[in-house]
Scaffold this motif. Structure first.
Motif, PDB file in Angstrom:
ATOM      1  N   GLY A 256       0.813  -1.207   0.000  1.00  0.00           N
ATOM      2  CA  GLY A 256       0.000   0.000   0.000  1.00  0.00           C
ATOM      3  C   GLY A 256       0.846   1.256   0.000  1.00  0.00           C
ATOM      4  O   GLY A 256       1.691   1.442   0.884  1.00  0.00           O
ATOM      5  N   GLY A 257       0.600   2.134  -0.974  1.00  0.00           N
ATOM      6  CA  GLY A 257       1.403   3.344  -1.087  1.00  0.00           C
ATOM      7  C   GLY A 257       0.643   4.628  -0.832  1.00  0.00           C
ATOM      8  O   GLY A 257       1.199   5.715  -0.978  1.00  0.00           O
ATOM      9  N   ALA A 258      -0.624   4.528  -0.420  1.00  0.00           N
ATOM     10  CA  ALA A 258      -1.437   5.732  -0.229  1.00  0.00           C
ATOM     11  C   ALA A 258      -1.064   6.456   1.060  1.00  0.00           C
ATOM     12  O   ALA A 258      -0.774   5.821   2.072  1.00  0.00           O
ATOM     13  CB  ALA A 258      -2.916   5.359  -0.208  1.00  0.00           C
ATOM     14  N   GLU A 259      -1.100   7.773   1.013  1.00  0.00           N
ATOM     15  CA  GLU A 259      -0.911   8.553   2.232  1.00  0.00           C
ATOM     16  C   GLU A 259      -2.155   8.502   3.105  1.00  0.00           C
ATOM     17  O   GLU A 259      -2.061   8.504   4.337  1.00  0.00           O
ATOM     18  CB  GLU A 259      -0.577  10.007   1.882  1.00  0.00           C
ATOM     19  CG  GLU A 259       0.794  10.182   1.238  1.00  0.00           C
ATOM     20  CD  GLU A 259       1.144  11.648   1.057  1.00  0.00           C
ATOM     21  OE1 GLU A 259       0.342  12.517   1.477  1.00  0.00           O
ATOM     22  OE2 GLU A 259       2.224  11.936   0.503  1.00  0.00           O
TER      23      GLU A 259
ATOM     24  N   PRO B  48       3.906   5.786   3.118  1.00  0.00           N
ATOM     25  CA  PRO B  48       4.548   5.668   1.798  1.00  0.00           C
ATOM     26  C   PRO B  48       6.058   5.483   1.840  1.00  0.00           C
ATOM     27  O   PRO B  48       6.623   4.730   1.027  1.00  0.00           O
ATOM     28  CB  PRO B  48       4.165   6.978   1.097  1.00  0.00           C
ATOM     29  CG  PRO B  48       2.951   7.456   1.818  1.00  0.00           C
ATOM     30  CD  PRO B  48       3.112   7.004   3.234  1.00  0.00           C
ATOM     31  N   ALA B  49       6.740   6.147   2.764  1.00  0.00           N
ATOM     32  CA  ALA B  49       8.195   5.997   2.840  1.00  0.00           C
ATOM     33  C   ALA B  49       8.565   4.569   3.241  1.00  0.00           C
ATOM     34  O   ALA B  49       9.503   3.971   2.685  1.00  0.00           O
ATOM     35  CB  ALA B  49       8.785   7.000   3.830  1.00  0.00           C
ATOM     36  N   LEU B  50       7.837   4.017   4.198  1.00  0.00           N
ATOM     37  CA  LEU B  50       8.076   2.637   4.597  1.00  0.00           C
ATOM     38  C   LEU B  50       7.725   1.681   3.461  1.00  0.00           C
ATOM     39  O   LEU B  50       8.406   0.663   3.264  1.00  0.00           O
ATOM     40  CB  LEU B  50       7.266   2.307   5.847  1.00  0.00           C
ATOM     41  CG  LEU B  50       7.434   0.912   6.444  1.00  0.00           C
ATOM     42  CD1 LEU B  50       8.897   0.624   6.783  1.00  0.00           C
ATOM     43  CD2 LEU B  50       6.561   0.759   7.685  1.00  0.00           C
ATOM     44  N   ALA B  51       6.711   2.013   2.683  1.00  0.00           N
ATOM     45  CA  ALA B  51       6.340   1.182   1.534  1.00  0.00           C
ATOM     46  C   ALA B  51       7.506   1.047   0.561  1.00  0.00           C
ATOM     47  O   ALA B  51       7.776  -0.044   0.028  1.00  0.00           O
ATOM     48  CB  ALA B  51       5.125   1.771   0.821  1.00  0.00           C
ATOM     49  N   ALA B  52       8.215   2.134   0.324  1.00  0.00           N
ATOM     50  CA  ALA B  52       9.359   2.092  -0.591  1.00  0.00           C
ATOM     51  C   ALA B  52      10.460   1.194  -0.041  1.00  0.00           C
ATOM     52  O   ALA B  52      11.096   0.432  -0.797  1.00  0.00           O
ATOM     53  CB  ALA B  52       9.892   3.507  -0.815  1.00  0.00           C
ATOM     54  N   GLU B  53      10.695   1.239   1.266  1.00  0.00           N
ATOM     55  CA  GLU B  53      11.698   0.359   1.876  1.00  0.00           C
ATOM     56  C   GLU B  53      11.297  -1.106   1.739  1.00  0.00           C
ATOM     57  O   GLU B  53      12.129  -1.963   1.421  1.00  0.00           O
ATOM     58  CB  GLU B  53      11.866   0.699   3.356  1.00  0.00           C
ATOM     59  CG  GLU B  53      12.582   1.985   3.659  1.00  0.00           C
ATOM     60  CD  GLU B  53      12.872   2.081   5.145  1.00  0.00           C
ATOM     61  OE1 GLU B  53      13.906   1.535   5.590  1.00  0.00           O
ATOM     62  OE2 GLU B  53      12.056   2.681   5.866  1.00  0.00           O
ATOM     63  N   VAL B  54      10.033  -1.391   2.015  1.00  0.00           N
ATOM     64  CA  VAL B  54       9.551  -2.776   1.916  1.00  0.00           C
ATOM     65  C   VAL B  54       9.682  -3.283   0.486  1.00  0.00           C
ATOM     66  O   VAL B  54      10.142  -4.409   0.250  1.00  0.00           O
ATOM     67  CB  VAL B  54       8.095  -2.867   2.407  1.00  0.00           C
ATOM     68  CG1 VAL B  54       7.481  -4.220   2.043  1.00  0.00           C
ATOM     69  CG2 VAL B  54       8.030  -2.649   3.914  1.00  0.00           C
TER      70      VAL B  54
ATOM     71  N   ARG C 190       5.022  -4.824  -5.985  1.00  0.00           N
ATOM     72  CA  ARG C 190       4.821  -3.479  -6.527  1.00  0.00           C
ATOM     73  C   ARG C 190       4.069  -2.643  -5.508  1.00  0.00           C
ATOM     74  O   ARG C 190       3.351  -3.165  -4.659  1.00  0.00           O
ATOM     75  CB  ARG C 190       4.040  -3.515  -7.843  1.00  0.00           C
ATOM     76  CG  ARG C 190       2.598  -3.976  -7.719  1.00  0.00           C
ATOM     77  CD  ARG C 190       1.877  -3.923  -9.060  1.00  0.00           C
ATOM     78  NE  ARG C 190       0.518  -4.439  -8.965  1.00  0.00           N
ATOM     79  CZ  ARG C 190      -0.544  -3.691  -8.644  1.00  0.00           C
ATOM     80  NH1 ARG C 190      -0.388  -2.399  -8.374  1.00  0.00           N
ATOM     81  NH2 ARG C 190      -1.757  -4.216  -8.590  1.00  0.00           N
ATOM     82  N   ILE C 191       4.245  -1.334  -5.600  1.00  0.00           N
ATOM     83  CA  ILE C 191       3.520  -0.391  -4.743  1.00  0.00           C
ATOM     84  C   ILE C 191       2.251   0.040  -5.453  1.00  0.00           C
ATOM     85  O   ILE C 191       2.278   0.418  -6.627  1.00  0.00           O
ATOM     86  CB  ILE C 191       4.401   0.821  -4.403  1.00  0.00           C
ATOM     87  CG1 ILE C 191       5.602   0.384  -3.560  1.00  0.00           C
ATOM     88  CG2 ILE C 191       3.588   1.887  -3.676  1.00  0.00           C
ATOM     89  CD1 ILE C 191       6.587   1.503  -3.274  1.00  0.00           C
TER      90      ILE C 191
ATOM     91  N   LEU D  28       0.688   0.217   7.101  1.00  0.00           N
ATOM     92  CA  LEU D  28       1.150  -0.194   5.781  1.00  0.00           C
ATOM     93  C   LEU D  28       0.590  -1.578   5.487  1.00  0.00           C
ATOM     94  O   LEU D  28       0.855  -2.529   6.226  1.00  0.00           O
ATOM     95  CB  LEU D  28       2.677  -0.233   5.725  1.00  0.00           C
ATOM     96  CG  LEU D  28       3.281  -0.750   4.413  1.00  0.00           C
ATOM     97  CD1 LEU D  28       2.975   0.211   3.277  1.00  0.00           C
ATOM     98  CD2 LEU D  28       4.774  -0.984   4.550  1.00  0.00           C
ATOM     99  N   THR D  29      -0.184  -1.707   4.424  1.00  0.00           N
ATOM    100  CA  THR D  29      -0.703  -3.015   4.029  1.00  0.00           C
ATOM    101  C   THR D  29       0.261  -3.689   3.055  1.00  0.00           C
ATOM    102  O   THR D  29       0.791  -3.061   2.143  1.00  0.00           O
ATOM    103  CB  THR D  29      -2.087  -2.888   3.377  1.00  0.00           C
ATOM    104  OG1 THR D  29      -2.018  -2.017   2.237  1.00  0.00           O
ATOM    105  CG2 THR D  29      -3.101  -2.342   4.374  1.00  0.00           C
ATOM    106  N   VAL D  30       0.477  -4.982   3.281  1.00  0.00           N
ATOM    107  CA  VAL D  30       1.330  -5.797   2.424  1.00  0.00           C
ATOM    108  C   VAL D  30       0.536  -7.060   2.105  1.00  0.00           C
ATOM    109  O   VAL D  30       0.077  -7.760   3.005  1.00  0.00           O
ATOM    110  CB  VAL D  30       2.657  -6.159   3.118  1.00  0.00           C
ATOM    111  CG1 VAL D  30       3.538  -6.986   2.186  1.00  0.00           C
ATOM    112  CG2 VAL D  30       3.399  -4.894   3.541  1.00  0.00           C
ATOM    113  N   SER D  31       0.365  -7.360   0.831  1.00  0.00           N
ATOM    114  CA  SER D  31      -0.570  -8.406   0.428  1.00  0.00           C
ATOM    115  C   SER D  31       0.052  -9.800   0.425  1.00  0.00           C
ATOM    116  O   SER D  31       1.256  -9.988   0.601  1.00  0.00           O
ATOM    117  CB  SER D  31      -1.126  -8.105  -0.967  1.00  0.00           C
ATOM    118  OG  SER D  31      -0.245  -8.582  -1.983  1.00  0.00           O
ATOM    119  N   LEU D  32      -0.809 -10.761   0.176  1.00  0.00           N
ATOM    120  CA  LEU D  32      -0.407 -12.118  -0.156  1.00  0.00           C
ATOM    121  C   LEU D  32      -0.175 -12.221  -1.658  1.00  0.00           C
ATOM    122  O   LEU D  32      -0.584 -11.347  -2.431  1.00  0.00           O
ATOM    123  CB  LEU D  32      -1.505 -13.109   0.233  1.00  0.00           C
ATOM    124  CG  LEU D  32      -1.959 -13.111   1.695  1.00  0.00           C
ATOM    125  CD1 LEU D  32      -3.144 -14.055   1.865  1.00  0.00           C
ATOM    126  CD2 LEU D  32      -0.822 -13.483   2.622  1.00  0.00           C
TER     127      LEU D  32
END
Length: 266
Positions: free
Chosen positions: A58-61, A87-93, A105-106, A132-136
């Protein structure tokens, strides 16, 4: 501060928020769970209801709501959980998943499905912690989800909560029409799962091997006809293995007459 890792049952749709008596134990557990945790700076949440051909981050603010259930009271389609994204953590993940060879992908439009907002409305009702959501992966490959968790282990020394949201028993037919056979199957599978997660006699490699082959466990496919509700546990277990954390069962109660567990690694 080190990361905390938890797999929780999120219950049936919005029922934990509606005072459903069969969810009373789970609702009370989720409301009091933060009392035993340090307040995290961010929550990384893996929901059983979010999957794609690659891992979606998830990349949404300001993530929007996804009411991915039907047939419930009108009020359940007006729930809001307005926690900020990360969003910043999303880029790291995304970077660490790529380094681990896990396709990801974000998605700047990813929102909060009920596997996200239902438990968080109970756990952190102020909605003031970034999520931050991270999918399956829709491949449903258990080994890949263990690897996904390991790739997140760069977070192990941060004050974050890695939260897997699913159900350790997810046979919808049996939920609607419980039988003696399905309840026995639930006992058999959960006995196996608890042993695999908590046994001090297993090496980390042996534990991962067993979880990768989870469908060979007693009555596994009765309890998980399609395993998307179990795989958030695999992501958490992969993270915990790489972070050197051990498991404790912190909730083990009937949910709609079948066992449901929550697991804390630390």
């Amino acid at each position: 501060m080190t990361a905390k890792t938890i797999f929780i049952p999120h219950g049936g749709g919005p029922l934990p928020l509606l005072g459903d008596p069969q969810h009373a134990g789970l609702t009370a557990f989720l409301r009091t769970l933060p009392d035993r945790l340090p307040r995290p700076d961010a929550i990384v949440l893996i929901s059983a209801h979010h999957e794609g051909p690659e891992i979606i981050i998830g990349g949404a603010e300001k993530p929007d709501m996804i009411y991915d259930y039907n047939g419930f009271p009108a009020e359940t389609y007006e729930y809001r959980y307005d926690a900020p994204g990360a969003p910043a953590l999303a880029a790291e993940v995304a970077d660490h998943l790529a380094q681990a060879g896990v396709a990801a992908r974000i998605d700047p439009d990813a929102g909060f499905d009920h596997g996200v907002f239902v438990p968080l409305m109970l756990m952190y009702p102020k909605a003031d912690i970034p999520v931050l959501t991270v999918s399956l992966s829709s491949s449903l490959d258990a080994g890949l989800h263990l690897a996904e968790g390991k790739a997140l282990s760069f977070l192990k020394e941060r004050n974050v909560l890695i939260l897997g949201s699913g159900l350790s028993f997810h046979n919808m037919r049996s939920f609607f029409r419980p039988t003696r056979e399905s309840m026995v199957a639930s006992e058999n599978f959960h006995d196996w799962l608890v042993e695999i997660l908590t046994s001090t006699g297993l090496t980390p490699a042996a534990r991962e091997q067993a979880l990768a082959a989870w469908d060979e466990a007693p009555d596994a496919r009765v309890c998980q006809p399609r395993e998307e509700h179990l795989l958030p546990l695999h992501v958490c277990a992969g993270f915990a293995s790489a972070a050197g954390q051990t498991a404790e069962i912190i909730f083990d109660e009937p949910l709609i007459r079948h066992r449901a567990i929550a697991v804390l690694w630390q």
